[in-house]
Design a protein around this motif. Structure first.
Motif, PDB file in Angstrom:
ATOM      1  N   LEU A 105       1.135   9.520  -4.908  1.00  0.00           N
ATOM      2  CA  LEU A 105       1.348  10.829  -4.269  1.00  0.00           C
ATOM      3  C   LEU A 105       2.400  11.628  -5.020  1.00  0.00           C
ATOM      4  O   LEU A 105       2.234  12.820  -5.277  1.00  0.00           O
ATOM      5  CB  LEU A 105       1.767  10.626  -2.813  1.00  0.00           C
ATOM      6  CG  LEU A 105       1.984  11.890  -1.972  1.00  0.00           C
ATOM      7  CD1 LEU A 105       0.662  12.573  -1.663  1.00  0.00           C
ATOM      8  CD2 LEU A 105       2.700  11.567  -0.674  1.00  0.00           C
ATOM      9  N   GLY A 123       2.611   5.891  -2.323  1.00  0.00           N
ATOM     10  CA  GLY A 123       3.740   6.806  -2.432  1.00  0.00           C
ATOM     11  C   GLY A 123       3.968   7.228  -3.869  1.00  0.00           C
ATOM     12  O   GLY A 123       4.188   8.405  -4.163  1.00  0.00           O
ATOM     13  N   ALA A 132       0.894  12.930  -8.240  1.00  0.00           N
ATOM     14  CA  ALA A 132      -0.068  14.012  -7.991  1.00  0.00           C
ATOM     15  C   ALA A 132       0.682  15.297  -7.665  1.00  0.00           C
ATOM     16  O   ALA A 132       0.380  16.360  -8.209  1.00  0.00           O
ATOM     17  CB  ALA A 132      -1.004  13.636  -6.851  1.00  0.00           C
ATOM     18  N   TYR A 173       0.842  -1.198   0.000  1.00  0.00           N
ATOM     19  CA  TYR A 173       0.000   0.000   0.000  1.00  0.00           C
ATOM     20  C   TYR A 173       0.879   1.250   0.000  1.00  0.00           C
ATOM     21  O   TYR A 173       0.621   2.213  -0.708  1.00  0.00           O
ATOM     22  CB  TYR A 173      -0.881   0.044   1.257  1.00  0.00           C
ATOM     23  CG  TYR A 173      -2.048  -0.903   1.266  1.00  0.00           C
ATOM     24  CD1 TYR A 173      -3.299  -0.495   0.806  1.00  0.00           C
ATOM     25  CD2 TYR A 173      -1.918  -2.191   1.751  1.00  0.00           C
ATOM     26  CE1 TYR A 173      -4.385  -1.338   0.841  1.00  0.00           C
ATOM     27  CE2 TYR A 173      -3.001  -3.045   1.793  1.00  0.00           C
ATOM     28  CZ  TYR A 173      -4.230  -2.622   1.336  1.00  0.00           C
ATOM     29  OH  TYR A 173      -5.296  -3.461   1.368  1.00  0.00           O
ATOM     30  N   TRP A 174       1.899   1.224   0.835  1.00  0.00           N
ATOM     31  CA  TRP A 174       2.801   2.378   0.957  1.00  0.00           C
ATOM     32  C   TRP A 174       3.486   2.668  -0.361  1.00  0.00           C
ATOM     33  O   TRP A 174       3.580   3.804  -0.777  1.00  0.00           O
ATOM     34  CB  TRP A 174       3.857   2.083   2.033  1.00  0.00           C
ATOM     35  CG  TRP A 174       3.490   2.601   3.366  1.00  0.00           C
ATOM     36  CD1 TRP A 174       2.420   2.204   4.110  1.00  0.00           C
ATOM     37  CD2 TRP A 174       4.153   3.611   4.103  1.00  0.00           C
ATOM     38  NE1 TRP A 174       2.397   2.904   5.276  1.00  0.00           N
ATOM     39  CE2 TRP A 174       3.438   3.769   5.316  1.00  0.00           C
ATOM     40  CE3 TRP A 174       5.273   4.391   3.880  1.00  0.00           C
ATOM     41  CZ2 TRP A 174       3.832   4.687   6.282  1.00  0.00           C
ATOM     42  CZ3 TRP A 174       5.652   5.298   4.858  1.00  0.00           C
ATOM     43  CH2 TRP A 174       4.935   5.443   6.042  1.00  0.00           C
TER      44      TRP A 174
END
Lengths: 252, 73
Positions: free
Chosen positions: B35, B32, B38, B27-28
């Motif tokens: 993110l 990441g 973005a 998930y990280w």
């Protein structure tokens, strides 16, 4: 549980972004418009007339574009906050959900907004040289990475020293370590100052306050909104609705 | 309070971790990367570096970039 925290982090981030947009539109756009007017007046005085219209009109940039950019940023950091929370909850002392969210968001606000503001503060349009944008952007992100590394080091120091020194002294030592590392980074990284003397200082000040407010609203809304959402997630309750009815329904 | 609410029993317990680092790692990594993309498109595309040609992306999120504090130009 990880899924619930991720979903709620993104949802709270979306709401935080909407709140920040209202602030940025009402408080941030006036100094942006004023800065562009200064730029255009200077260009006109120099005889450079920019007749080509922008690809995206200023009206769209200051409304839809502003909203879109802030929502993307806030939703992304909100989702990541959910995952960081899932990693650290139950692992930093006896801190409960709300306190954990508050600690994480305070640290993020300092690392992503306050530390860069003190070294490479935000500038309104019309300030800045195209020749140095590459290195300024690079050092800006390097400083944020240094701040995050320093914050993690401070957090580990607090955790390791707490049993021996007590929580108060350990927090003081951790904060001292953080500030010390940031001072070293400040001295080591190159200075960038793009503000030329004729630019009105009041516009610069208003703009930088608006920038600080935008970031403060995002992180405050995440701290309290996600703290609330995560507390309910851990108690197995839905995001919204009355607590006493909540046990009957399944969580998000 | 005579009628305890549903939150109280959970709030009395010491916080326990919700997932193991091994379970969280993918998930990280994924979040990441998302993110980074973005933040890249809001914060840096067509300023210092460019993936798309032209300046449409830059101009669309231009004001957000300034007010979030990223270097723009």
């Amino acid at each position: 549980m990880v899924r619930t925290l991720l979903v709620r982090g993104m949802l709270v981030g979306l709401v935080a972004g909407l709140l920040a947009f209202v602030w940025a539109y009402l408080v941030g756009e006036p100094p942006v418009k004023a800065a562009i007017a200064v730029e255009e007046a200077a260009a006109a005085a120099a005889g450079e007339v920019d007749s080509a219209p922008p690809e995206v009109s200023r009206d769209v940039q200051s409304t839809l574009g502003l909203l879109l950019g802030i929502l993307i940023f806030a939703t992304a950091v909100g989702g990541f906050l959910g995952l960081v929370f899932a990693m650290v909850y139950g692992r930093i002392g006896q801190l409960r959900a709300r306190a954990t969210a508050l600690v994480l968001c305070s640290a993020a606000f300092v690392c992503i907004a306050i530390v860069p503001l003190t070294k490479y503060p935000a500038n309104p349009p019309a300030v800045g040289s195209g020749d140095t944008i590459g290195e300024r952007t690079g050092w800006f992100f390097v400083l944020i990475v240094i701040a995050i590394v320093a914050a993690v080091a401070a957090g580990r120091t607090i955790r390791d020293l707490s049993p021996r020194w007590g929580v108060g002294n350990a927090v003081a030592a951790g904060l001292t370590l953080f500030v010390g590392l940031i001072i070293v980074a400040h001295l080591a990284l190159p200075n960038e100052n793009e503000v030329a003397p004729p630019f009105p200082p009041q516009i610069l000040w208003d703009f930088r306050l608006a920038n600080l407010g935008t970031q403060a609203i995002i992180w405050a809304a995440l701290a309290f909104g996600f703290g609330h959402a995560a507390e309910r997630a851990i108690a197995g309750q839905p995001l919204l609705g009355r607590r006493d009815r909540a046990t009957a329904t399944s969580p998000v | 309070m005579s009628t305890p609410t549903a939150i109280e029993p959970a709030a009395e317990r010491a916080p326990i971790p919700v997932a193991s680092p091994r379970e969280l790692l993918p998930y990280w990594i994924f979040a990441g990367i998302v993110l980074m993309f973005a933040i890249y498109f809001v914060g840096a595309e067509e300023g210092a570096t460019a993936v798309f040609s032209g300046s449409g992306v830059h101009e669309l999120v231009h004001d957000a970039r300034h007010l979030l504090g990223f270097p723009c130009h």
